[in-house]
Design a protein around this motif. Structure first.
Motif, PDB file in Angstrom:
ATOM      1  N   PHE A   1       0.844  -1.195   0.000  1.00 40.15           N
ATOM      2  CA  PHE A   1       0.000   0.000   0.000  1.00 40.15           C
ATOM      3  C   PHE A   1       0.885   1.252   0.000  1.00 40.15           C
ATOM      4  O   PHE A   1       0.634   2.204  -0.753  1.00 40.15           O
ATOM      5  CB  PHE A   1      -0.915   0.009   1.229  1.00 40.15           C
ATOM      6  N   GLU A   2       1.902   1.259   0.841  1.00 37.23           N
ATOM      7  CA  GLU A   2       2.782   2.426   0.946  1.00 37.23           C
ATOM      8  C   GLU A   2       3.486   2.699  -0.382  1.00 37.23           C
ATOM      9  O   GLU A   2       3.617   3.861  -0.807  1.00 37.23           O
ATOM     10  CB  GLU A   2       3.812   2.195   2.053  1.00 37.23           C
ATOM     11  N   LYS A   3       3.920   1.661  -1.043  1.00 34.94           N
ATOM     12  CA  LYS A   3       4.602   1.815  -2.334  1.00 34.94           C
ATOM     13  C   LYS A   3       3.671   2.453  -3.363  1.00 34.94           C
ATOM     14  O   LYS A   3       4.064   3.384  -4.085  1.00 34.94           O
ATOM     15  CB  LYS A   3       5.077   0.447  -2.822  1.00 34.94           C
ATOM     16  N   ASN A   4       2.432   1.959  -3.430  1.00 36.32           N
ATOM     17  CA  ASN A   4       1.467   2.511  -4.384  1.00 36.32           C
ATOM     18  C   ASN A   4       1.088   3.946  -4.033  1.00 36.32           C
ATOM     19  O   ASN A   4       0.895   4.783  -4.922  1.00 36.32           O
ATOM     20  CB  ASN A   4       0.209   1.635  -4.418  1.00 36.32           C
ATOM     21  N   PHE A   5       1.006   4.227  -2.747  1.00 35.84           N
ATOM     22  CA  PHE A   5       0.633   5.581  -2.331  1.00 35.84           C
ATOM     23  C   PHE A   5       1.753   6.575  -2.646  1.00 35.84           C
ATOM     24  O   PHE A   5       1.485   7.726  -3.031  1.00 35.84           O
ATOM     25  CB  PHE A   5       0.314   5.598  -0.831  1.00 35.84           C
ATOM     26  N   GLN A   6       2.985   6.153  -2.496  1.00 37.58           N
ATOM     27  CA  GLN A   6       4.111   7.041  -2.793  1.00 37.58           C
ATOM     28  C   GLN A   6       4.142   7.421  -4.268  1.00 37.58           C
ATOM     29  O   GLN A   6       4.528   8.543  -4.627  1.00 37.58           O
ATOM     30  CB  GLN A   6       5.433   6.373  -2.393  1.00 37.58           C
ATOM     31  N   THR A   7       3.727   6.516  -5.135  1.00 38.72           N
ATOM     32  CA  THR A   7       3.680   6.853  -6.567  1.00 38.72           C
ATOM     33  C   THR A   7       2.651   7.947  -6.834  1.00 38.72           C
ATOM     34  O   THR A   7       2.818   8.760  -7.751  1.00 38.72           O
ATOM     35  CB  THR A   7       3.336   5.609  -7.412  1.00 38.72           C
ATOM     36  N   VAL A   8       1.587   7.966  -6.021  1.00 38.76           N
ATOM     37  CA  VAL A   8       0.581   9.026  -6.148  1.00 38.76           C
ATOM     38  C   VAL A   8       1.201  10.377  -5.786  1.00 38.76           C
ATOM     39  O   VAL A   8       0.996  11.387  -6.477  1.00 38.76           O
ATOM     40  CB  VAL A   8      -0.634   8.729  -5.252  1.00 38.76           C
ATOM     41  N   LEU A   9       1.964  10.404  -4.702  1.00 40.65           N
ATOM     42  CA  LEU A   9       2.603  11.651  -4.272  1.00 40.65           C
ATOM     43  C   LEU A   9       3.588  12.152  -5.321  1.00 40.65           C
ATOM     44  O   LEU A   9       3.679  13.361  -5.581  1.00 40.65           O
ATOM     45  CB  LEU A   9       3.320  11.435  -2.934  1.00 40.65           C
ATOM     46  N   VAL A  10       4.317  11.229  -5.930  1.00 39.89           N
ATOM     47  CA  VAL A  10       5.271  11.614  -6.983  1.00 39.89           C
ATOM     48  C   VAL A  10       4.522  12.165  -8.191  1.00 39.89           C
ATOM     49  O   VAL A  10       4.914  13.183  -8.783  1.00 39.89           O
ATOM     50  CB  VAL A  10       6.137  10.406  -7.386  1.00 39.89           C
ATOM     51  N   ALA A  11       3.424  11.508  -8.561  1.00 36.91           N
ATOM     52  CA  ALA A  11       2.661  11.919  -9.744  1.00 36.91           C
ATOM     53  C   ALA A  11       2.059  13.304  -9.585  1.00 36.91           C
ATOM     54  O   ALA A  11       1.865  14.025 -10.578  1.00 36.91           O
ATOM     55  CB  ALA A  11       1.561  10.896 -10.028  1.00 36.91           C
ATOM     56  N   LEU A  12       1.772  13.701  -8.360  1.00 39.94           N
ATOM     57  CA  LEU A  12       1.200  15.030  -8.127  1.00 39.94           C
ATOM     58  C   LEU A  12       2.164  16.151  -8.532  1.00 39.94           C
ATOM     59  O   LEU A  12       1.738  17.280  -8.813  1.00 39.94           O
ATOM     60  CB  LEU A  12       0.825  15.180  -6.648  1.00 39.94           C
ATOM     61  N   ASN A  13       3.444  15.862  -8.566  1.00 40.12           N
ATOM     62  CA  ASN A  13       4.450  16.873  -8.903  1.00 40.12           C
ATOM     63  C   ASN A  13       4.841  16.851 -10.380  1.00 40.12           C
ATOM     64  O   ASN A  13       5.723  17.607 -10.804  1.00 40.12           O
ATOM     65  CB  ASN A  13       5.701  16.672  -8.040  1.00 40.12           C
ATOM     66  N   LEU A  14       4.197  15.990 -11.147  1.00 45.11           N
ATOM     67  CA  LEU A  14       4.504  15.917 -12.573  1.00 45.11           C
ATOM     68  C   LEU A  14       3.784  17.027 -13.334  1.00 45.11           C
ATOM     69  O   LEU A  14       2.722  17.500 -12.923  1.00 45.11           O
ATOM     70  CB  LEU A  14       4.096  14.550 -13.131  1.00 45.11           C
ATOM     71  N   SER A  15       4.335  17.412 -14.460  1.00 46.78           N
ATOM     72  CA  SER A  15       3.713  18.452 -15.289  1.00 46.78           C
ATOM     73  C   SER A  15       2.594  17.851 -16.118  1.00 46.78           C
ATOM     74  O   SER A  15       2.437  16.630 -16.198  1.00 46.78           O
ATOM     75  CB  SER A  15       4.757  19.083 -16.210  1.00 46.78           C
ATOM     76  N   MET A  16       1.846  18.747 -16.766  1.00 47.46           N
ATOM     77  CA  MET A  16       0.724  18.248 -17.556  1.00 47.46           C
ATOM     78  C   MET A  16       1.196  17.474 -18.781  1.00 47.46           C
ATOM     79  O   MET A  16       0.435  16.712 -19.376  1.00 47.46           O
ATOM     80  CB  MET A  16      -0.197  19.391 -17.971  1.00 47.46           C
ATOM     81  N   TYR A  17       2.463  17.672 -19.154  1.00 50.54           N
ATOM     82  CA  TYR A  17       2.978  16.937 -20.306  1.00 50.54           C
ATOM     83  C   TYR A  17       3.289  15.476 -19.955  1.00 50.54           C
ATOM     84  O   TYR A  17       3.604  14.680 -20.838  1.00 50.54           O
ATOM     85  CB  TYR A  17       4.228  17.635 -20.858  1.00 50.54           C
ATOM     86  N   GLU A  18       3.200  15.179 -18.667  1.00 48.05           N
ATOM     87  CA  GLU A  18       3.391  13.787 -18.227  1.00 48.05           C
ATOM     88  C   GLU A  18       2.055  13.191 -17.772  1.00 48.05           C
ATOM     89  O   GLU A  18       1.985  12.375 -16.866  1.00 48.05           O
ATOM     90  CB  GLU A  18       4.413  13.743 -17.089  1.00 48.05           C
ATOM     91  N   ILE A  19       0.995  13.652 -18.455  1.00 47.52           N
ATOM     92  CA  ILE A  19      -0.357  13.222 -18.103  1.00 47.52           C
ATOM     93  C   ILE A  19      -0.530  11.713 -18.221  1.00 47.52           C
ATOM     94  O   ILE A  19      -1.262  11.089 -17.447  1.00 47.52           O
ATOM     95  CB  ILE A  19      -1.400  13.955 -18.990  1.00 47.52           C
ATOM     96  N   ALA A  20       0.150  11.105 -19.170  1.00 45.93           N
ATOM     97  CA  ALA A  20       0.017   9.655 -19.344  1.00 45.93           C
ATOM     98  C   ALA A  20       0.465   8.917 -18.083  1.00 45.93           C
ATOM     99  O   ALA A  20      -0.159   7.939 -17.655  1.00 45.93           O
ATOM    100  CB  ALA A  20       0.832   9.195 -20.547  1.00 45.93           C
ATOM    101  N   THR A  21       1.540   9.421 -17.464  1.00 45.58           N
ATOM    102  CA  THR A  21       2.025   8.803 -16.224  1.00 45.58           C
ATOM    103  C   THR A  21       1.018   9.009 -15.095  1.00 45.58           C
ATOM    104  O   THR A  21       0.762   8.105 -14.293  1.00 45.58           O
ATOM    105  CB  THR A  21       3.383   9.407 -15.826  1.00 45.58           C
ATOM    106  N   LYS A  22       0.435  10.220 -15.041  1.00 42.26           N
ATOM    107  CA  LYS A  22      -0.568  10.497 -14.007  1.00 42.26           C
ATOM    108  C   LYS A  22      -1.761   9.549 -14.131  1.00 42.26           C
ATOM    109  O   LYS A  22      -2.274   9.024 -13.137  1.00 42.26           O
ATOM    110  CB  LYS A  22      -1.052  11.946 -14.118  1.00 42.26           C
TER     111      LYS A  22
END
Length: 313
Positions: free
Chosen positions: A63-84
């Motif tokens: 759960f922690e691993k998956n949640f951390q990816t959410v926190l990282v994705a929040l800092n991505l730009s809109m050009y990395e929308i596919a990753t989000k």
């Protein structure tokens, strides 16, 4: 299996979420900005929901691993929308599967706990369910795959078998002592109002008075005998009262079709039967016997006369 079907459904829905503009592509900058805003909001919602970890997920590394990816994705730009989109979809799928598996774990825990409380559970099965409880509780902090494996690993001797096979057959049974006070109180409560209303019913009152005497006695034998005697009396009384009521109904149907003096005599007999309702069981019986052959009065004047004489005896 039900869980597997639900998991497959969740994954299919997740793949549909990844489709943008029907082909997985962003058509223009405006669409890109809108899509980015939507998924950023969804990721923020996950963050606010799970910022304080759920109790069952506090020590769950997956759960922690998956949640951390959410926190990282929040800092991505809109050009990395596919990753989000991928991060949002992956977390949503993972979490839905986790919740479904945990619901099944809770159900299995409840079954194990109930079985553990049963005194005649086989010793081997008692050990099995005790170990299973430990495994199930521990699985809350494990990956979804481990949860699924534990749920799908039944004990061949204690699960998915006939219920009677996991219990020890009783070797002997000790009957509980009769609680005469409880039985007597039930009868007294039942006849708080006498049969047929508030009319005087001396024979019944005498019989039930013995129960009042018994409830205040310390002698169990007296209680037992008084209760048995009243039950026998009450059973006979109920049968005779039902027969009397039926006979009265027959006479009521017959009376309008008769002429005097037969009509008058039948009315008198009917009243006698009604009074017999409040007499002793012997008198009830005599009344029924005396009127048993009175079917029609026109050709049975002698029988009717004899019946009336019997009732006066």
């Amino acid at each position: 299996m039900k869980i597997c079907a639900q998991i497959i459904g969740i994954i299919v829905l997740a793949r549909l979420l990844k489709e943008v503009d029907g082909k997985g592509e962003i058509s223009d900058l405006e669409s890109l900005a809108k899509t980015d805003a939507m998924y950023t909001a969804l990721l923020k919602e996950i963050n606010s929901t799970f910022h304080k970890r759920p109790l069952l997920a506090e020590k769950n590394a997956e759960f922690e691993k998956n949640f951390q990816t959410v926190l990282v994705a929040l800092n991505l730009s809109m050009y990395e929308i596919a990753t989000k989109i991928d991060v949002y979809t992956d977390f949503t799928v993972y979490n839905q599967i986790r919740l479904e598996l945990e619901r099944e774990i809770f159900k299995k825990l409840q079954v194990a706990e109930r079985l553990q409380k049963m005194e005649n559970l086989m010793p081997t099965c008692r050990i099995f369910f005790a170990n299973q409880q430990v495994q199930l509780i521990g699985s809350f902090s494990q990956s979804n795959l481990m949860k699924l494996e534990i749920l799908n690993h039944p004990g061949p001797e204690c699960e998915n078998v006939e219920v009677q096979k996991i219990f020890i057959a009783p070797t002997s049974s000790t009957a509980r002592p009769d609680n005469y006070d409880t039985e007597i109180l039930k009868v007294l409560a039942k006849y708080r109002t006498r049969p047929w209303g508030k009319k005087t019913y001396r024979d019944f009152d005498e019989k039930i008075w013995n129960l009042f005497m018994a409830i205040n006695s310390e002698e169990q034998t007296f209680k037992k005998n008084a209760l048995a005697a009243f039950k026998k009396y009450d059973e006979d009384r109920a049968i005779l009262d039902k027969a009397l009521a039926h006979r009265i109904a027959e006479f009521e149907k017959q009376i309008p079709h008769e002429t005097n003096p037969c009509r008058v005599d039948l009315i008198r007999l009917k009243k006698e039967l009604g009074r017999a309702m409040f007499e002793t069981t012997q008198k009830k019986h005599n009344s029924l016997v005396a009127t048993n052959y009175v079917k029609t009065c026109l050709n049975n004047q002698i029988k009717l006369f004899l019946a009336m004489n019997d009732l006066t005896l």
